[in-house]
Design an enzyme around this catalytic site. Structure first.
Site, PDB file in Angstrom:
ATOM      1  N   ILE A   1       0.899  -1.152   0.000  1.00  0.00           N
ATOM      2  CA  ILE A   1       0.000   0.000   0.000  1.00  0.00           C
ATOM      3  C   ILE A   1       0.937   1.202   0.000  1.00  0.00           C
ATOM      4  O   ILE A   1       1.506   1.552   1.040  1.00  0.00           O
ATOM      5  CB  ILE A   1      -0.934   0.004   1.221  1.00  0.00           C
ATOM      6  CG1 ILE A   1      -1.856  -1.218   1.186  1.00  0.00           C
ATOM      7  CG2 ILE A   1      -1.768   1.280   1.252  1.00  0.00           C
ATOM      8  CD1 ILE A   1      -2.831  -1.307   2.348  1.00  0.00           C
ATOM      9  N   PRO A   2       1.149   1.830  -1.168  1.00  0.00           N
ATOM     10  CA  PRO A   2       2.319   2.702  -1.363  1.00  0.00           C
ATOM     11  C   PRO A   2       2.199   4.091  -0.760  1.00  0.00           C
ATOM     12  O   PRO A   2       2.128   5.103  -1.473  1.00  0.00           O
ATOM     13  CB  PRO A   2       2.434   2.758  -2.884  1.00  0.00           C
ATOM     14  CG  PRO A   2       1.025   2.612  -3.368  1.00  0.00           C
ATOM     15  CD  PRO A   2       0.359   1.665  -2.402  1.00  0.00           C
ATOM     16  N   CYS A   3       2.231   4.175   0.554  1.00  0.00           N
ATOM     17  CA  CYS A   3       2.191   5.476   1.215  1.00  0.00           C
ATOM     18  C   CYS A   3       3.446   6.298   0.907  1.00  0.00           C
ATOM     19  O   CYS A   3       3.451   7.516   1.095  1.00  0.00           O
ATOM     20  CB  CYS A   3       1.994   5.302   2.721  1.00  0.00           C
ATOM     21  SG  CYS A   3       3.188   4.224   3.527  1.00  0.00           S
ATOM     22  N   HIS A   4       4.501   5.635   0.423  1.00  0.00           N
ATOM     23  CA  HIS A   4       5.723   6.375   0.073  1.00  0.00           C
ATOM     24  C   HIS A   4       5.529   7.233  -1.167  1.00  0.00           C
ATOM     25  O   HIS A   4       6.362   8.098  -1.462  1.00  0.00           O
ATOM     26  CB  HIS A   4       6.884   5.383  -0.158  1.00  0.00           C
ATOM     27  CG  HIS A   4       6.662   4.414  -1.274  1.00  0.00           C
ATOM     28  ND1 HIS A   4       5.937   3.254  -1.112  1.00  0.00           N
ATOM     29  CD2 HIS A   4       7.046   4.429  -2.575  1.00  0.00           C
ATOM     30  CE1 HIS A   4       5.903   2.589  -2.258  1.00  0.00           C
ATOM     31  NE2 HIS A   4       6.568   3.287  -3.162  1.00  0.00           N
ATOM     32  N   ARG A   5       4.434   7.047  -1.904  1.00  0.00           N
ATOM     33  CA  ARG A   5       4.181   7.827  -3.119  1.00  0.00           C
ATOM     34  C   ARG A   5       3.451   9.136  -2.834  1.00  0.00           C
ATOM     35  O   ARG A   5       3.038   9.831  -3.771  1.00  0.00           O
ATOM     36  CB  ARG A   5       3.381   6.985  -4.124  1.00  0.00           C
ATOM     37  CG  ARG A   5       4.127   5.758  -4.622  1.00  0.00           C
ATOM     38  CD  ARG A   5       3.284   4.899  -5.542  1.00  0.00           C
ATOM     39  NE  ARG A   5       3.967   3.631  -5.825  1.00  0.00           N
ATOM     40  CZ  ARG A   5       3.394   2.549  -6.344  1.00  0.00           C
ATOM     41  NH1 ARG A   5       2.093   2.592  -6.649  1.00  0.00           N
ATOM     42  NH2 ARG A   5       4.085   1.439  -6.560  1.00  0.00           N
TER      43      ARG A   5
END
Length: 357
Positions: free
Chosen positions: A315-319
């Protein structure tokens, strides 16, 4: 920045190939542009050409690339030899009771084992062993083994002892838990350090870097939301996760297919589902994400939900970036966020560069 030993001591360590200093510091050679572990067997550089760093992160962001001989990134996050050895022993026979005396007989100080397992797993070594033994017994019950056989073959001395341990973990007697479940916690190594992965029968419900400050709170929240215990172990979802992470870090995978389980409030789930919709190689701002969700002015609430995401990378919270386009926050560390974004945007990864240079 981490604290470094005195320069004279670091110089002595790398000239002597002293492996006991591996992970304590890294030396970078200005004339070649590479950085190494102290135990690197390569020819020793002149002291005036050496810079010292407390971490791989610092060396990478100073512009140095990993040495191809000592491969400092390979050692990043790997458990120490003694811990790997005992993890293997526990897996080989979870029924064995590892007392403090047994640990000392193997040359391991019990306090050292407790500290390491508390830091990496949120439990002591003894608790890890108990959980692994109970998890194996639970699997046997679900596979239809008779209770007497399970008790005898998994190191329990009596029915009452097993029932007490089982009841504390699962909240009911073993005979009533055939349809129950648990979250399996496993160590997953990556080029950016180790992750703790949690998996149920339905999918992955946790993926966090082991050094994250909120990890213990995430464990407690996950146990409450899933309404089941967290026990050491792995399943088919963990195996698939490892395969997909290897392909992702090699630049060969842009979309994960391993199933995910992410309970939360309706708003949290709405934010996390929006994160899943951000394409590989792209980013969003907190305000932009809030507008996409129909809540203009809700960037702070979106940021809070973003920070509570328990399944990093997948779940790409880094984006998600802040309003100025800067990195913003990241529970796994901003240096990891930068490397993940570079990997997804340009295919640039320090470990891949090292293998191709």
């Amino acid at each position: 920045m981490g604290t470094l030993p005195p320069v004279q001591e670091m110089e002595r360590a790398y000239l002597a190939n002293d492996a006991s200093y591996d992970g304590i510091f890294f030396l970078a050679v200005r004339t070649t542009g590479v950085f190494c572990r102290p135990s690197c067997p390569a020819r020793k550089p002149l002291s005036e050409n050496v810079s010292y760093f407390a971490s791989v992160k610092e060396a990478l962001f100073a512009g140095y690339r990993p040495c191809k001989r000592c491969r400092p990134l390979d050692a990043l996050g790997a458990p120490p030899e003694w811990a790997s050895r005992f993890l293997a022993k526990v897996e080989e026979d979870p029924a064995v009771r590892w007392t403090d005396a047994a640990l000392r007989a193997e040359g391991i100080a019990p306090a050292r084992a407790r500290r390491f397992f508390l830091k990496q797993y949120g439990m002591t070594f003894q608790a890890y062993c108990r959980g692994r033994r109970l998890g194996k017994a639970f699997d046997a019950i679900r596979d239809g083994e008779e209770l007497d056989e399970v008790i005898l073959s998994h190191g329990y001395e009596s029915h009452s002892g097993f029932r007490t341990a089982f009841g504390k973990a699962f909240g009911c007697p073993p005979g009533q838990n055939h349809d129950g479940g648990c979250v399996r916690l496993a160590w997953v190594e990556t080029p950016l350090g180790p992750l703790v992965a949690g998996a149920t029968e339905e999918g992955i419900c946790l993926l966090e870097f082991t050094g994250r400050r909120m990890l213990e709170a995430q464990f407690a929240t996950l146990k409450r939301l899933m309404k089941c215990p967290l026990l050491p172990g792995r399943n088919a979802h963990t195996d698939k996760l490892e395969e997909e992470l290897r392909a992702y870090f090699a630049g060969e995978l842009k979309a994960f297919t391993v199933p995910l389980v992410f309970p939360g409030s309706p708003f949290q789930r709405k934010v996390w589902e929006a994160l899943l919709g951000i394409p590989y190689g792209q980013t969003r701002g907190y305000g932009e994400l809030a507008r996409e969700l129909g809540i203009p002015g809700g960037s702070r609430a979106v940021g809070h939900a973003n920070g509570l995401n328990r399944i990093s990378i997948l779940i790409p919270c880094h984006r998600v970036l802040d309003a100025s386009g800067a990195l913003g926050g990241y529970g796994g560390g901003l240096w990891r966020k930068r490397i993940l974004l570079d990997l997804e945007r340009d295919g640039i990864a320090p470990w891949n560069e090292a293998s191709q240079s």
